[in-house]
Design a protein around this motif. Structure first.
Motif, PDB file in Angstrom:
ATOM      1  N   GLY A 131      35.784  47.945  40.333  1.00 55.81           N
ATOM      2  CA  GLY A 131      34.952  46.741  40.325  1.00 55.81           C
ATOM      3  C   GLY A 131      35.508  45.622  39.465  1.00 55.81           C
ATOM      4  N   LYS A 138      53.770  41.235  39.589  1.00 53.80           N
ATOM      5  CA  LYS A 138      52.478  41.379  40.260  1.00 53.80           C
ATOM      6  C   LYS A 138      52.197  40.243  41.265  1.00 53.80           C
ATOM      7  N   ARG A 194      45.110  38.503  30.935  1.00 53.15           N
ATOM      8  CA  ARG A 194      46.324  38.793  31.709  1.00 53.15           C
ATOM      9  C   ARG A 194      46.325  37.926  32.964  1.00 53.15           C
TER      10      ARG A 194
HETATM   11  P1  NAP Z   1      40.187  46.232  35.302  1.00 55.07           P
HETATM   12  O1  NAP Z   1      39.698  44.876  35.006  1.00 55.07           O
HETATM   13  O2  NAP Z   1      40.517  47.151  34.181  1.00 55.07           O
HETATM   14  O3  NAP Z   1      39.101  46.945  36.260  1.00 55.07           O
HETATM   15  C1  NAP Z   1      39.235  48.288  36.599  1.00 55.07           C
HETATM   16  C2  NAP Z   1      38.016  48.711  37.430  1.00 55.07           C
HETATM   17  O4  NAP Z   1      38.206  50.070  37.857  1.00 55.07           O
HETATM   18  C3  NAP Z   1      36.699  48.684  36.656  1.00 55.07           C
HETATM   19  O5  NAP Z   1      35.665  48.291  37.519  1.00 55.07           O
HETATM   20  C4  NAP Z   1      36.532  50.146  36.237  1.00 55.07           C
HETATM   21  O6  NAP Z   1      35.187  50.518  36.100  1.00 55.07           O
HETATM   22  C5  NAP Z   1      37.121  50.874  37.416  1.00 55.07           C
HETATM   23  N1  NAP Z   1      37.630  52.209  37.097  1.00 55.07           N
HETATM   24  C6  NAP Z   1      38.519  52.537  36.133  1.00 55.07           C
HETATM   25  N2  NAP Z   1      38.819  53.848  36.176  1.00 55.07           N
HETATM   26  C7  NAP Z   1      38.095  54.353  37.203  1.00 55.07           C
HETATM   27  C8  NAP Z   1      37.972  55.649  37.761  1.00 55.07           C
HETATM   28  N3  NAP Z   1      38.672  56.692  37.297  1.00 55.07           N
HETATM   29  N4  NAP Z   1      37.133  55.828  38.812  1.00 55.07           N
HETATM   30  C9  NAP Z   1      36.427  54.790  39.313  1.00 55.07           C
HETATM   31  N5  NAP Z   1      36.509  53.517  38.832  1.00 55.07           N
HETATM   32  C10 NAP Z   1      37.332  53.317  37.792  1.00 55.07           C
HETATM   33  O7  NAP Z   1      41.534  46.199  36.193  1.00 55.07           O
HETATM   34  P2  NAP Z   1      42.092  45.096  37.238  1.00 55.07           P
HETATM   35  O8  NAP Z   1      41.041  44.638  38.160  1.00 55.07           O
HETATM   36  O9  NAP Z   1      43.327  45.710  37.782  1.00 55.07           O
HETATM   37  O10 NAP Z   1      42.500  43.858  36.332  1.00 55.07           O
HETATM   38  C11 NAP Z   1      43.515  44.007  35.318  1.00 55.07           C
HETATM   39  C12 NAP Z   1      43.651  42.685  34.550  1.00 55.07           C
HETATM   40  O11 NAP Z   1      44.216  41.677  35.403  1.00 55.07           O
HETATM   41  C13 NAP Z   1      42.300  42.160  34.078  1.00 55.07           C
HETATM   42  O12 NAP Z   1      42.501  41.579  32.806  1.00 55.07           O
HETATM   43  C14 NAP Z   1      41.948  41.120  35.107  1.00 55.07           C
HETATM   44  O13 NAP Z   1      41.100  40.105  34.615  1.00 55.07           O
HETATM   45  C15 NAP Z   1      43.319  40.558  35.485  1.00 55.07           C
HETATM   46  N6  NAP Z   1      43.290  40.023  36.846  1.00 55.07           N
HETATM   47  C16 NAP Z   1      42.968  38.716  37.032  1.00 55.07           C
HETATM   48  C17 NAP Z   1      42.884  38.178  38.308  1.00 55.07           C
HETATM   49  C18 NAP Z   1      42.537  36.718  38.495  1.00 55.07           C
HETATM   50  O14 NAP Z   1      42.140  36.077  37.541  1.00 55.07           O
HETATM   51  N7  NAP Z   1      42.651  36.164  39.676  1.00 55.07           N
HETATM   52  C19 NAP Z   1      43.111  38.990  39.422  1.00 55.07           C
HETATM   53  C20 NAP Z   1      43.408  40.332  39.217  1.00 55.07           C
HETATM   54  C21 NAP Z   1      43.486  40.841  37.928  1.00 55.07           C
HETATM   55  P3  NAP Z   1      34.316  50.103  34.797  1.00 55.07           P
HETATM   56  O15 NAP Z   1      34.062  48.633  34.913  1.00 55.07           O
HETATM   57  O16 NAP Z   1      33.100  50.939  34.970  1.00 55.07           O
HETATM   58  O17 NAP Z   1      35.145  50.479  33.609  1.00 55.07           O
END
Ligand code: NAP
Length: 303
Positions: free
Chosen positions: A149, A41, A280
């Protein structure tokens, strides 16, 4: 006859690369298997500013440094697709070859989830993109829509604003899931408009993306946002298909491990984003990879 390794690592993201570094540096016969470009990633991350010791660096640049270090102590690199891992730690490759190892580390990470709406699949590469870092520059002075989001959606939105004319972030609730820091950044950015309580229902195109239809989750009312690009950032799913038959995954496919990152199958470990866990991050992934190498070292010495 296939070779036998002390440790075969599947996936050259931060977890796999750290395990490779630690294992080979401690003298273990190690191989690192990857089916794409090494980096995981990191390759899709614009910049990293929360990895201690590195104040700020591009994701791809950090990936290259890690990869160089991961192979610097003699680990072998194999390019190829892993289809299945057996209980005895035989790894079956897509080309029919096998890799034999005493211990296996699954560090395959996750794959971006699709929206699964009409028009999405056929427009991947024609305006629908899952990688802002890779494709952002194609949208110079254009309007784009980011769905989601979470941290990824907000972080990549801010990155995209250096290219685009206007960017909409569409979230299905009235609040973000992302950390406060990212929320503050998007709210302060003039190019970003936030559309709350809407879900995407259709991608419009004429061979290339021309817009997206959104639906209000409360009223059902629909609206069309004209745009050239759509970036779904709605989370991801674990890449654990190769071990699913072994009963080591939870109902969502994330791998269950103990404190030493070992699954219930002796000698089968998992680390990084593919693991069922709270945080993560690059920093957690590399720590887990190092821990696995240490556990494998103990097992090999105890034999
Ligand atoms: P995530 O945290 O699971 O967020 C997914 C987002 O998509 C949520 O806002 C969710 O809405 C929305 N969503 C899910 N299914 C949907 C649908 N069918 N239609 C519309 N919206 C939908 O995923 P992520 O941002 O990819 O992050 C993954 C992990 O990596 C997390 O643990 C994150 O903290 C980490 N990460 C960390 C960093 C950093 O620290 N710099 C950067 C990137 C990622 P709801 O909120 O309403 O469920």
């Amino acid at each position: 006859m296939s070779e036998r390794y002390d440790l075969a690592i599947i996936g050259a993201g931060p977890a796999g690369m750290a395990a490779s570094l630690y294992a080979s540096r401690s003298g273990l016969k190690t191989c690192l298997i990857e089916n794409g470009a090494p980096g995981g990633k990191l390759l899709k991350t614009y910049h990293i500013e929360n990895y201690p010791g590195i104040k700020e660096m591009g994701g791809a640049e950090l990936a290259m440094v890690m990869f160089d270090q991961a192979l610097g102590f003699g680990a072998e690199y194999k390019a190829g697709d892993v289809v299945k891992v057996d209980e005895d730690k035989t790894i079956h490759m897509a080309d029919g070859s096998r890799v034999e190892a005493d211990c296996v580390l699954l560090a395959t990470g996750t794959k971006e989830r699709m929206l699964n709406i009409p028009g999405e699949q056929e427009n991947v590469g024609k305006g629908v993109s899952f990688c802002a870092v890779c494709d952002g520059a194609f949208f110079r002075d254009k309007d784009v829509v980011v769905i989601g989001g979470g941290n990824s959606a907000l972080e990549e939105s801010v990155f995209l604003t250096q290219f685009v004319r206007k960017l909409y972030i569409v979230i299905r609730r009235d609040q973000f899931r992302a950390e406060e820091k990212f929320q503050r950044e998007v709210e302060a950015n003039d190019k970003i408009e936030i559309i709350r309580e809407h879900i995407p229902v259709q991608v419009l195109s004429d061979g290339k993306v021309t817009g997206i239809v959104l639906q209000n989750v409360k009223t059902g009312e629909q609206q069309t946002i004209p745009c050239a690009g759509i970036f779904p950032y709605v989370g991801s799913d674990p890449l654990s298909g190769s071990v699913r038959d072994l009963g080591v995954c939870n109902e969502h496919g994330y791998v269950l491990v103990d404190r030493a990152m070992e699954t219930k199958v002796d000698g089968l470990f998992a680390a990084g984003d593919v693991v069922d866990k709270e945080l993560r991050q690059v920093v957690t992934a590399v720590g887990e990879g190092a821990l696995v190498a240490q556990q494998v070292f103990r097992k090999v010495k105890e034999k």
